[in-house]
Design an enzyme around this catalytic site. Structure first.
Site, PDB file in Angstrom:
ATOM      1  N   ARG A  36       0.656  -1.246   0.053  1.00  0.00           N
ATOM      2  CA  ARG A  36      -0.071   0.304  -0.005  1.00  0.00           C
ATOM      3  C   ARG A  36       0.984   1.126   0.085  1.00  0.00           C
ATOM      4  O   ARG A  36       1.933   1.611   0.920  1.00  0.00           O
ATOM      5  CB  ARG A  36      -1.082  -0.088   1.201  1.00  0.00           C
ATOM      6  CG  ARG A  36      -2.338   1.316   1.247  1.00  0.00           C
ATOM      7  CD  ARG A  36      -2.361   1.047   2.484  1.00  0.00           C
ATOM      8  NE  ARG A  36      -3.085   2.606   2.877  1.00  0.00           N
ATOM      9  CZ  ARG A  36      -3.419   3.586   3.850  1.00  0.00           C
ATOM     10  NH1 ARG A  36      -2.876   2.873   4.894  1.00  0.00           N
ATOM     11  NH2 ARG A  36      -3.393   5.174   3.605  1.00  0.00           N
TER      12      ARG A  36
ATOM     13  N   HIS B 148      -2.580  10.576   1.001  1.00  0.00           N
ATOM     14  CA  HIS B 148      -2.511  10.748   2.570  1.00  0.00           C
ATOM     15  C   HIS B 148      -1.670  11.739   2.394  1.00  0.00           C
ATOM     16  O   HIS B 148      -0.964  12.574   2.906  1.00  0.00           O
ATOM     17  CB  HIS B 148      -1.130   9.744   2.250  1.00  0.00           C
ATOM     18  CG  HIS B 148      -1.066   9.109   3.409  1.00  0.00           C
ATOM     19  ND1 HIS B 148      -1.018   7.721   4.006  1.00  0.00           N
ATOM     20  CD2 HIS B 148      -0.527   9.642   4.662  1.00  0.00           C
ATOM     21  CE1 HIS B 148      -0.716   7.470   4.756  1.00  0.00           C
ATOM     22  NE2 HIS B 148      -0.576   8.697   5.204  1.00  0.00           N
TER      23      HIS B 148
ATOM     24  N   GLU C 287      -6.970   8.856   6.816  1.00  0.00           N
ATOM     25  CA  GLU C 287      -7.232   9.315   7.677  1.00  0.00           C
ATOM     26  C   GLU C 287      -7.613  10.743   7.401  1.00  0.00           C
ATOM     27  O   GLU C 287      -7.826  11.284   7.888  1.00  0.00           O
ATOM     28  CB  GLU C 287      -6.587   9.252   8.844  1.00  0.00           C
ATOM     29  CG  GLU C 287      -5.786   8.081   9.271  1.00  0.00           C
ATOM     30  CD  GLU C 287      -4.620   8.302  10.151  1.00  0.00           C
ATOM     31  OE1 GLU C 287      -4.015   8.934  10.542  1.00  0.00           O
ATOM     32  OE2 GLU C 287      -4.510   6.181  10.268  1.00  0.00           O
TER      33      GLU C 287
ATOM     34  N   ASN D 285      -7.131   1.812  10.253  1.00  0.00           N
ATOM     35  CA  ASN D 285      -5.763   2.013  10.901  1.00  0.00           C
ATOM     36  C   ASN D 285      -6.079   2.189  12.710  1.00  0.00           C
ATOM     37  O   ASN D 285      -6.793   2.608  12.690  1.00  0.00           O
ATOM     38  CB  ASN D 285      -5.169   3.186  10.489  1.00  0.00           C
ATOM     39  CG  ASN D 285      -4.441   3.304   9.686  1.00  0.00           C
ATOM     40  OD1 ASN D 285      -5.159   2.291   7.964  1.00  0.00           O
ATOM     41  ND2 ASN D 285      -4.315   4.276   8.589  1.00  0.00           N
TER      42      ASN D 285
ATOM     43  N   TYR E 299      -3.614   1.837  15.917  1.00  0.00           N
ATOM     44  CA  TYR E 299      -2.575   1.670  16.784  1.00  0.00           C
ATOM     45  C   TYR E 299      -2.528   1.233  18.416  1.00  0.00           C
ATOM     46  O   TYR E 299      -1.333   1.283  18.702  1.00  0.00           O
ATOM     47  CB  TYR E 299      -1.204   2.807  16.475  1.00  0.00           C
ATOM     48  CG  TYR E 299      -1.151   3.335  15.264  1.00  0.00           C
ATOM     49  CD1 TYR E 299      -0.006   2.475  14.928  1.00  0.00           C
ATOM     50  CD2 TYR E 299      -1.730   3.532  14.507  1.00  0.00           C
ATOM     51  CE1 TYR E 299       0.591   2.856  13.953  1.00  0.00           C
ATOM     52  CE2 TYR E 299      -1.364   3.354  12.491  1.00  0.00           C
ATOM     53  CZ  TYR E 299      -0.074   3.389  12.635  1.00  0.00           C
ATOM     54  OH  TYR E 299       0.678   3.485  11.091  1.00  0.00           O
TER      55      TYR E 299
ATOM     56  N   GLU F 253      -3.270  -0.110   8.235  1.00  0.00           N
ATOM     57  CA  GLU F 253      -2.003   0.237   9.278  1.00  0.00           C
ATOM     58  C   GLU F 253      -2.087  -0.167  10.503  1.00  0.00           C
ATOM     59  O   GLU F 253      -3.416  -0.386  10.922  1.00  0.00           O
ATOM     60  CB  GLU F 253      -1.695   1.879   9.193  1.00  0.00           C
ATOM     61  CG  GLU F 253      -1.379   2.411   7.934  1.00  0.00           C
ATOM     62  CD  GLU F 253      -1.040   4.003   7.909  1.00  0.00           C
ATOM     63  OE1 GLU F 253      -1.296   4.812   8.991  1.00  0.00           O
ATOM     64  OE2 GLU F 253      -1.716   5.210   6.359  1.00  0.00           O
TER      65      GLU F 253
HETATM   66  C1  FCB Z   1      -1.078   7.239  10.737  1.00  0.00           C
HETATM   67  C2  FCB Z   1      -0.539   7.577   9.944  1.00  0.00           C
HETATM   68  C3  FCB Z   1       0.518   7.359   8.784  1.00  0.00           C
HETATM   69  C4  FCB Z   1       1.688   7.338   9.898  1.00  0.00           C
HETATM   70  C5  FCB Z   1       0.894   6.627  10.973  1.00  0.00           C
HETATM   71  C6  FCB Z   1       2.073   6.312  12.293  1.00  0.00           C
HETATM   72  O1  FCB Z   1      -1.856   8.658  11.180  1.00  0.00           O
HETATM   73  O2  FCB Z   1      -1.837   7.599   8.034  1.00  0.00           O
HETATM   74  O3  FCB Z   1       0.984   8.007   8.161  1.00  0.00           O
HETATM   75  O4  FCB Z   1       2.151   8.751  10.141  1.00  0.00           O
HETATM   76  O5  FCB Z   1       0.195   7.018  11.889  1.00  0.00           O
END
Ligand code: FCB
Length: 444
Positions: free
Chosen positions: A76, A120, A165, A291, A293, A348
């Site tokens: 991607r 992006h 995002e 995405n 985290y 992500e």
């Molecule tokens: C996300 C972004 C990506 C990267 C990660 C850590 O929000 O999409 O570009 O910076 O965080």
């Protein structure tokens, strides 16, 4: 215990144009809002810029070799709008377009599916000068750009993501001002939100028309919102925060109205829709990209995005984000339960840690291996419980320019030496290669 994934499950890695390409003025490329922002003193940590970044613009062939070594099924990446349309619209720069065409051919030759993200965050500065995303015009310019890309690459690229995002683009760029273009207006952020979604709504059918048989989707950031305590106030704050960060995108994409009541509690009015805007925004998509985290712990009065949670002794990555593997499971289950999207991809997931090259020249990153193992396991659990998860992309293939943090945060499976631009596989790269080969992840 090993967690197995179904045959055909897609294993990938992700990057973004401004974060890796460099070559910021090469071959007629126009200026982007991130060029302007990073060249403005005080905006990016240590004065870092994406002028060179990973120099992927010149090293794309050897980077494809890295992907081959990993055995990636899919890659991607995003295309830079001002590289292709230096003024944002009108005259196409053929050298920019050729770059992406060669990259796509190289990926296909290597057996790696190209997944393109069209936006992006590197808006052409020329369009920001005309009002940026708060201006309705930008939505239509985005659809024109999508058409240029789909016409040229659509015969070979079959997976398209319109936006990455949009929350971050609108909120961090136009409200908090910590990302390009650095504006700080609630009204602008609300208008940007609507026009990003509208741009998606106009672009998606154009891509489908010009890229026969393709799958078109959009990628949202998602963090489960947990109340800090059991108090009613904190529960309410978590709900509002969820509406502000997530439902404002999820709901209209699913054909529902914006969550007006929740947004109004923070003074946001999403009243800029005209004509059939909401129908356009709800144009059917083939998949939703998510995405993830971490989770957010939300307390009443402290629900500002990006604010570090209190120091409660929990494990955190170098970004200060809590290591909370269950967040990916909760995300997938919630979206699967409450929304009608047919297919979900984790577009992500990953972690920054302070990696170092050891005396033996190797980069050992056991914390990233554990992070990925635990998150992927939780994704597998959601899949086993019925979430329509079709694939997973690690953020990121390479260490890269982490926006306002510059080059200081390393998310890659490959370590990048910013002096020599050499790439070194971290232990996590070797580990991920095994996951892909076995289509399974060994539990903790
Ligand atoms: C996300 C972004 C990506 C990267 C990660 C850590 O929000 O999409 O570009 O910076 O965080």
């Amino acid at each position: 215990m090993a967690i197995r994934f179904p045959p055909g499950f897609l294993w990938g890695a992700a990057t973004a144009s401004y974060q890796i390409e460099g070559g910021w003025r090469d071959d007629g490329k126009g200026e982007s809002i991130w060029d302007r922002f990073s060249h403005t003193p005080g905006k990016v940590q240590d004065g870092d810029t994406g002028d060179v970044a990973d120099d992927h613009y010149h090293r794309w062939q050897s980077d494809i070799e890295l992907m081959k070594d990993l055995g990636l099924n899919a890659y991607r990446f995003s295309t830079s709008w001002p590289r292709v349309l230096p003024n944002g619209y009108g005259k196409v720069e053929p050298r920019g377009l050729d770059f992406y065409s060669r990259l796509v051919d190289g990926l296909l030759d290597a057996g790696v599916q190209p997944w393109i993200t069209l936006y992006h965050w590197d808006l052409p500065q020329a369009l920001e000068d005309r009002g940026g995303w708060p201006s309705r015009e930008t939505a239509f310019r985005f659809a024109e750009y999508a058409e240029v890309m789909a016409r040229r690459l659509g015969d070979r690229v079959k997976n398209w993501i319109t936006l990455n995002e949009p929350f971050v683009a609108a909120a961090l760029g136009y409200y908090y001002g910590i990302h390009a273009p650095g504006r700080t207006s609630g009204e602008d952020a609300a208008a940007a939100t609507h026009h990003l979604l509208l741009g998606h709504g106009y672009a998606a059918p154009v891509i489908r028309r010009d890229s026969a048989g393709s799958q078109v989707g959009i990628t949202l950031n998602y963090s489960p919102m947990h109340p800090a305590t059991d108090s009613e106030e904190d529960h309410f704050a978590a709900q509002i925060h969820d509406a502000f960060v997530q439902r404002v995108y999820l709901d209209p994409l699913a054909g529902r109205p914006y969550p007006h009541e929740a947004l109004a509690t923070r003074g946001f009015r999403m009243d800029m829709a005209q004509g059939d805007d909401m129908t356009r925004i709800a144009t059917p998509i083939d998949f939703l990209g998510l995405n993830n985290y971490s989770r957010d712990v939300v307390a009443a009065g402290r629900e500002v995005w990006g604010e570090p949670s209190p120091d409660d002794g929990v494990a955190r990555t170098e970004m200060g984000w809590e290591v909370y593997p269950q967040s990916i499971y909760e995300m997938l289950m919630r979206v699967a339960r409450e929304y009608p999207f047919k297919a979900l991809y984790v577009t992500e997931n990953g972690a920054a840690f302070p990696d170092r090259v050891g005396p033996d020249g190797q980069v050992d990153d056991p914390r990233r291996v554990a992070f990925l193992r635990d998150y992927i396991s939780q994704a597998g659990r959601a899949l086993a419980e019925g979430a329509p998860l079709k694939g997973y992309f690690v953020w990121s293939l390479l260490d890269n320019f982490e926006w306002a943090f510059g080059l200081s945060k390393r998310f890659g499976l490959y370590y990048v030496d910013y002096g020599t631009l050499a790439r070194i596989p971290k232990s996590s790269a070797k580990w991920y290669r095994r996951v892909i080969a076995e289509n399974a992840v060994a539990g903790a």
